[in-house]
Design a protein around this motif. Sequence first.
Motif, PDB file in Angstrom:
ATOM      1  N   LYS A 130       0.867  -1.176   0.000  1.00 13.57           N
ATOM      2  CA  LYS A 130       0.000   0.000   0.000  1.00 13.57           C
ATOM      3  C   LYS A 130       0.907   1.231   0.000  1.00 13.57           C
ATOM      4  CE  LYS A 130      -3.852   2.350   0.302  1.00 13.57           C
ATOM      5  NZ  LYS A 130      -4.345   2.901  -0.962  1.00 13.57           N
ATOM      6  N   CYS A 131       0.927   1.929  -1.129  1.00 14.74           N
ATOM      7  CA  CYS A 131       1.963   2.946  -1.388  1.00 14.74           C
ATOM      8  C   CYS A 131       1.571   4.322  -0.860  1.00 14.74           C
ATOM      9  CB  CYS A 131       2.266   2.994  -2.869  1.00 14.74           C
ATOM     10  SG  CYS A 131       2.882   1.438  -3.548  1.00 14.74           S
ATOM     11  N   ASP A 132       1.416   4.436   0.452  1.00 16.99           N
ATOM     12  CA  ASP A 132       1.180   5.761   1.029  1.00 16.99           C
ATOM     13  C   ASP A 132       2.398   6.664   0.857  1.00 16.99           C
ATOM     14  OD1 ASP A 132      -1.396   5.271   1.731  1.00 16.99           O
ATOM     15  OD2 ASP A 132      -1.133   5.533   3.884  1.00 16.99           O
ATOM     16  N   PRO A 301       3.962   0.109   9.920  1.00 18.45           N
ATOM     17  CA  PRO A 301       4.997   0.826  10.667  1.00 18.45           C
ATOM     18  C   PRO A 301       4.376   1.721  11.721  1.00 18.45           C
ATOM     19  CG  PRO A 301       5.503   0.854   8.328  1.00 18.45           C
ATOM     20  CD  PRO A 301       4.108   0.301   8.466  1.00 18.45           C
ATOM     21  N   CYS A 302       4.958   1.744  12.918  1.00 10.67           N
ATOM     22  CA  CYS A 302       4.323   2.416  14.053  1.00 10.67           C
ATOM     23  C   CYS A 302       5.302   3.316  14.788  1.00 10.67           C
ATOM     24  CB  CYS A 302       3.762   1.363  15.017  1.00 10.67           C
ATOM     25  SG  CYS A 302       2.929   2.049  16.458  1.00 10.67           S
ATOM     26  N   THR A 450       4.824   3.742   4.306  1.00 14.14           N
ATOM     27  CA  THR A 450       4.329   4.981   4.895  1.00 14.14           C
ATOM     28  C   THR A 450       4.943   6.265   4.355  1.00 14.14           C
ATOM     29  OG1 THR A 450       5.880   4.514   6.688  1.00 14.14           O
ATOM     30  CG2 THR A 450       3.568   3.982   7.065  1.00 14.14           C
ATOM     31  N   GLY A 451       6.071   6.221   3.663  1.00 10.12           N
ATOM     32  CA  GLY A 451       6.662   7.458   3.165  1.00 10.12           C
ATOM     33  C   GLY A 451       7.857   7.211   2.268  1.00 10.12           C
ATOM     34  N   GLY A 452       8.198   8.234   1.463  1.00  4.22           N
ATOM     35  CA  GLY A 452       9.399   8.114   0.643  1.00  4.22           C
ATOM     36  C   GLY A 452       9.446   8.968  -0.603  1.00  4.22           C
TER      37      GLY A 452
END
Length: 473
Positions: A130-132, A301-302, A450-452
Amino acid sequence: AAQLLQRRSARIILEIRCQSMENMILTMTEDEWVKKYPLIRSLQNLQECFWINDKKEPFDSAVKKCALGMHDIEDASDRLTRFAPYIAKAFAQTAASGGILESPLREIPHMKRALEEHSGVAVGGRMLLKCDSELPISGSIKARGGIYEVLKHAEELAVEHKLLSYTDDYACLAQPRFRDFFSQYKIAVGSTGNLGLSIGIMSAKLGFHVTVHMSADARQWKKDMLRGLGVHVIEYENDYSKAVAEGRRQAEADPYCYFIDDENSKDLFLGYTVAALRLKKQLEQMQITVDQAHPLFVYLPCGVGGGPGGVAFGIKSIYGDAAHCFFAEPTHSPCMLLGMYTGYYDRVSVQDFGIDNRTAADGLAVGRCSHLVGPMMHPFMSGAMSVCDERMYRLLAMMADTEQIRLEPSALAGVPGAVNLFGTNAGMDYLKREGLSASADHFTHIVWATGGSMVPDDVMRAYYEKGKALQSL
């Protein structure tokens, strides 16, 4: 001589008592904690852990104890739909989606194969990403909760002052009169980086004066980007909790300042939950069934817990017991694992146990879990795991090589989840307990990236090169 010996003994006893008091964590010594909760020793030794939650409840039981429900998720979704015309007008990159902020869902078969080859563990089922990392505006999962809470606050102000009604075309918010109105108000937040980006970008666009209190872990390029947008960035040598506390303190003294509290915000949490409604549509479009015979495993990821907790709550609200959600944290910052495992949540921090909270996964560099999310999500979560920085770097390079997808280190934390599920005794026991050990070919695994996408090229290149170097060791 006897008196001297007595005084010396008394001094030694006093020193021992003082040392013992210094080592007290709440009402127990460190040794007592470890005796009662043995996994703490592994966390202290920075070992990668895969913990199964023995307090997980059936969904119907867990949701009855929760103050939030599907109606709250749908209300948040409706609010984002109302704002879509404004977002499409204010941010050109969202025009094609009509102002709906969403990310792709991609199958990653090459990465799955590479994981299996490197770990020697066969992973049953399909693996998706899931490419957030590609979410519009701020390029991370924080574009969900952070942007949502800013929009909700803006809506409340405009409606309260009779400048806006819920039936209006919200594209009007792009007019100068609204920027002038919002410029009377301030928004503040404490952040390790990505939340500050999402809130800073959206708040500045609307016209608010914004202050982001950033911890020492935050990347310099994130601070520079915010300052380039006119955001006031205050840096702290301390960690995330200090930045949040100071931001909260300053905002409380200013009646025109609204503080977005990453540790306790229900609105942030609800902004993240909307992801589940969008995910459901994507899975249906890919003709992927989710039910008891076709379970869904999600690895999130948390950091403090708001983002992954909100996403997990949304997913559980839709799929119930067919969904199995796991938090993933750095070995240097396993605050949610520690909090849920002990049941003490935000009453203990990783620093209490000598864990330094220093990690390359800057968005996850949090020492104390959310006061809101820890206890709320404990009955819903299947478990949690910790991942070392070196592994995140190696997986970063592997993802780039196999799938040509660029992620920042923290976004790789959930990737080992499926390997842990099939490659550890704890994971196999969980599958057996859930009655899933015989149906692995029907599993769907989703790693939440989650990011990048906003990471500068030179920084991303350095991440990749470090990952490749670690692979060769």
